[in-house]
Design an enzyme around this catalytic site. Structure first.
Site, PDB file in Angstrom:
ATOM      1  N   GLY A  25       0.830  -1.121  -0.124  1.00  0.00           N
ATOM      2  CA  GLY A  25       0.012   0.156   0.350  1.00  0.00           C
ATOM      3  C   GLY A  25       0.798   1.380  -0.009  1.00  0.00           C
ATOM      4  O   GLY A  25       2.428   1.049  -0.076  1.00  0.00           O
ATOM      5  N   SER A  26       0.229   2.395   0.030  1.00  0.00           N
ATOM      6  CA  SER A  26       1.165   3.747   0.134  1.00  0.00           C
ATOM      7  C   SER A  26       2.397   3.815   1.139  1.00  0.00           C
ATOM      8  O   SER A  26       3.105   4.198   0.857  1.00  0.00           O
ATOM      9  CB  SER A  26       0.072   4.850   0.147  1.00  0.00           C
ATOM     10  OG  SER A  26      -0.774   4.628   1.038  1.00  0.00           O
ATOM     11  N   GLU A  28       3.741   1.544   2.459  1.00  0.00           N
ATOM     12  CA  GLU A  28       5.071   0.555   2.219  1.00  0.00           C
ATOM     13  C   GLU A  28       5.730   0.646   0.923  1.00  0.00           C
ATOM     14  O   GLU A  28       7.132   0.409   0.961  1.00  0.00           O
ATOM     15  CB  GLU A  28       4.579  -0.771   2.005  1.00  0.00           C
ATOM     16  CG  GLU A  28       3.735  -1.489   3.334  1.00  0.00           C
ATOM     17  CD  GLU A  28       2.396  -0.970   3.512  1.00  0.00           C
ATOM     18  OE1 GLU A  28       1.737  -0.545   2.304  1.00  0.00           O
ATOM     19  OE2 GLU A  28       2.053  -0.509   4.575  1.00  0.00           O
ATOM     20  N   GLU A  47      -4.273 -10.283   2.623  1.00  0.00           N
ATOM     21  CA  GLU A  47      -3.197 -10.524   3.462  1.00  0.00           C
ATOM     22  C   GLU A  47      -3.319 -11.808   4.254  1.00  0.00           C
ATOM     23  O   GLU A  47      -2.164 -12.249   4.817  1.00  0.00           O
ATOM     24  CB  GLU A  47      -3.047  -9.177   4.438  1.00  0.00           C
ATOM     25  CG  GLU A  47      -2.958  -8.065   3.494  1.00  0.00           C
ATOM     26  CD  GLU A  47      -3.909  -7.186   3.197  1.00  0.00           C
ATOM     27  OE1 GLU A  47      -5.020  -7.804   2.977  1.00  0.00           O
ATOM     28  OE2 GLU A  47      -3.387  -6.269   2.412  1.00  0.00           O
ATOM     29  N   HIS A 281     -10.486 -30.375  22.486  1.00  0.00           N
ATOM     30  CA  HIS A 281     -11.292 -29.680  21.655  1.00  0.00           C
ATOM     31  C   HIS A 281     -12.468 -29.798  21.859  1.00  0.00           C
ATOM     32  O   HIS A 281     -13.180 -28.863  22.607  1.00  0.00           O
ATOM     33  CB  HIS A 281     -10.780 -29.833  20.060  1.00  0.00           C
ATOM     34  CG  HIS A 281     -11.714 -29.179  18.995  1.00  0.00           C
ATOM     35  ND1 HIS A 281     -11.863 -29.563  17.620  1.00  0.00           N
ATOM     36  CD2 HIS A 281     -12.396 -28.062  19.269  1.00  0.00           C
ATOM     37  CE1 HIS A 281     -12.680 -28.844  17.277  1.00  0.00           C
ATOM     38  NE2 HIS A 281     -13.291 -27.997  17.840  1.00  0.00           N
TER      39      HIS A 281
END
Ligand code: TZD
Ligand code: CA
Length: 528
Positions: A25-26, A28, A47, A281
């Site tokens: 993105g901007s 980075e 992501e 679980h």
């Protein structure tokens, strides 16, 4: 001038982290622009997929993986799969781009407000360095913390105006730093442990994912043979720590209190190695331990040791302690266990394939060093009954049960393993959480084989609703998804097969192609 950015690239290189998994993105762009030639950028389209691909890469390679995400929104998308990385102890260094330092407080567009808080419940450590000059040292801290036992993900937020700042003059020291855990066991404690094992009437070994992660599988076999003890895999396994056709192998422990206790009844010494005690679980309460049993727990994770509800825990290096025991325990005190019976495969069917038949077929046609990444939740019993896994690093499953790991992790594992065939065994429900990884496999020609088990339903949840007695539930079926069409759209060759013969043909063609492939198989609904 040496910039903050220069030193961070040098640091990544010095630590063998020259593959960047990301979605930019901007914030980075200033870090990524002009990436050095010896680095490779692997683009993921979501992501969650970026994170799970990097996770598969880290798990398969045993090395830390570097991830670059966009601000809070990109980090948020990654947090589902991140739940798995915590429990698989994956050494992931996640760096998110931040807005210009002086503007974060105003909450400008794409500012990551309270960045270090965002991933905090999941990561080992999260930080936004206090100033640009501390970015290189913070990155060094992130790498070392991620890779020191117990390994795990860390998170760093870096404002983009930091990259062009001058690095501190003494940052060069960071490039040669090393950190190690001296994790052996004291002579006294080791002697106690050997005496307990030698003196036990009926010891049993419970092995967890850390044994496989440490590559201590051979030592575990030696110990099991010296003791002539049965070996169980700890509940909810994310890796396979022991050869599944060894005469000691008893399978995977059920993931309930009652199930574990019933399975271990009669043993006086339970040695748990490299697993939590225990990762249950389904809630089926009961006695935590069978009468008269002593439980000793070896782990590298102080958190696992501290939160166990019973037993005596020893925190240290699993590999070192296992090899110590394998060299000192007395052989031949108990009579050898019987050989295992032959595997019984499901009869060939003319309609939908039984998962037993599919896994049995794969056992026969896949190469011996195949790596399975599995995310088909209703077929666990089938898989373990059929599997013949003998090499370390042959099996991965989402460690927290968070779906969206399997398909991308298979792509990441294949990237880490140019010489081993990776096969993703993915349910028609699970596939959708990470489906865009197919594009990455196609784009970078990563020759992974994805097998979609298409039973038209969330099979495990059907079974769970029976256990809970909850009756008919909405939202459990996923009919009519055409994975061949989806894969073709992302550029991956795909085939739907009807029977065993078709599967063998498609599998062999996929292997010969050297390219990614997807095989869709209609399967019967079974229970985990
Ligand atoms: N969402 C996420 C991110 N993780 C989850 N674990 C679930 C939802 C709940 N869930 C399970 O725990 S198993 C399962 C779901 C939706 C069904 C998976 O279906 P599948 O596999 O087709 O991949 P089976 O073999 O049909 O169970
Ligand atoms: Ca399914």
């Amino acid at each position: 001038m040496v910039s903050v950015r220069d030193v961070v690239y040098d640091l990544l290189r010095a630590n063998g982290m020259t593959t960047i998994f990301g979605n930019p993105g901007s914030n980075e762009l200033p870090f990524l622009a002009g990436m050095p030639d010896d680095f490779e950028y692997v683009l993921g389209l979501h992501e969650g997929v970026v994170l799970a691909m990097a996770d598969g890469y880290a798990l398969a390679s045993g090395k830390p993986a570097f991830i670059n995400l966009h601000a809070a929104s990109g980090s948020g998308n990654a947090m589902g799969p991140l739940t798995n990385s915590v429990y698989s102890h994956s050494p992931l260094v996640i760096m998110a781009g931040q807005q210009v330092r002086s503007t974060i407080g105003q909450e400008v567009m794409l500012a990551n407000v309270d960045a270090a808080m965002l991933t905090k419940p999941l990561v080992k450590w999260a930080c936004e360095p206090a100033c640009a000059q501390d970015v290189p040292r913070s990155m060094s801290q992130a790498i070392h913390l991620a890779t020191l036992a117990a390994k795990g993900p860390v998170y760093l937020s870096v404002p983009y105006d930091d990259w062009s700042q001058e690095a501190p003059a003494d940052a060069g020291h960071l490039l040669t730093r090393t950190t190690n855990v001296a994790g052996g066991i004291s002579a006294e404690r080791a002697a106690d442990l050997v005496a307990a094992l030698d003196g036990a009437r009926s010891p049993v070994l419970i092995l967890g994912p850390e044994v496989d992660a440490e590559g201590a599988n051979t030592e575990a076999v030696t110990l099991a043979e010296l003791l002539n003890a049965p070996v169980w895999v700890a509940p909810s396994p994310s890796r396979c720590p022991f050869p599944t056709r060894h005469r000691s192998f008893r399978g995977v422990l059920p993931a309930s209190v009652q199930g574990v206790t019933e399975s271990l009844r009669g043993h006086d010494l339970i040695l748990v190695v490299g697993a939590p005690v225990f990762r249950y679980h389904q809630y089926v309460p009961g006695e935590l331990l069978p009468d008269g049993a002593r439980l000793i727990h070896l782990t590298s994770d102080p958190g696992e040791a501290a939160r166990a509800p019973m037993g005596e825990s020893i925190v240290g290096s699993i590999g070192e302690v296992l090899s110590h025991l394998a060299g000192r325990v007395s052989p031949g005190r108990r009579k050898p266990l019987d050989q295992l019976p032959d595997i019984v495969s499901a009869p060939k069917s003319s309609g939908r394939m039984h998962p037993d038949a599919l896994f049995g077929l794969l056992r026969d046609i896949a190469p011996e060093d195949v790596v399975y990444v599995k995310e088909s939740t209703s077929t666990t019993t089938s898989f373990w009954a059929q599997a013949d896994l003998s090499l370390p690093g042959s099996y991965f499953f989402p460690a927290s049960g968070g779906l969206g790991f399997g398909l991308p992790a298979a792509v990441g594992a294949q990237l880490a393993h140019p010489r081993r065939q990776v096969v993703g065994l993915i349910g028609d429900g699970s596939a959708n959480y990470g489906i865009t990884a197919l594009w990455t496999a196609a784009r970078y020609e990563i020759p992974v084989i994805i097998v979609i088990l298409k039973n038209g339903t969330y099979g495990a949840l059907r079974w769970f609703s029976k256990i809970l007695g909850s009756g008919e539930t909405p939202g459990l079926d996923v009919p009519g998804i055409d994975f061949v069409a989806i894969a073709s759209g992302y550029g991956v060759t795909a085939t739907a097969v009807q029977d065993e013969h078709g599967f063998v043909e498609a599998f062999n063609a996929a292997r010969a192609s050297g390219k990614p492939a997807l095989i869709e198989v209609e399967t019967e609904v079974v229970e985990p």
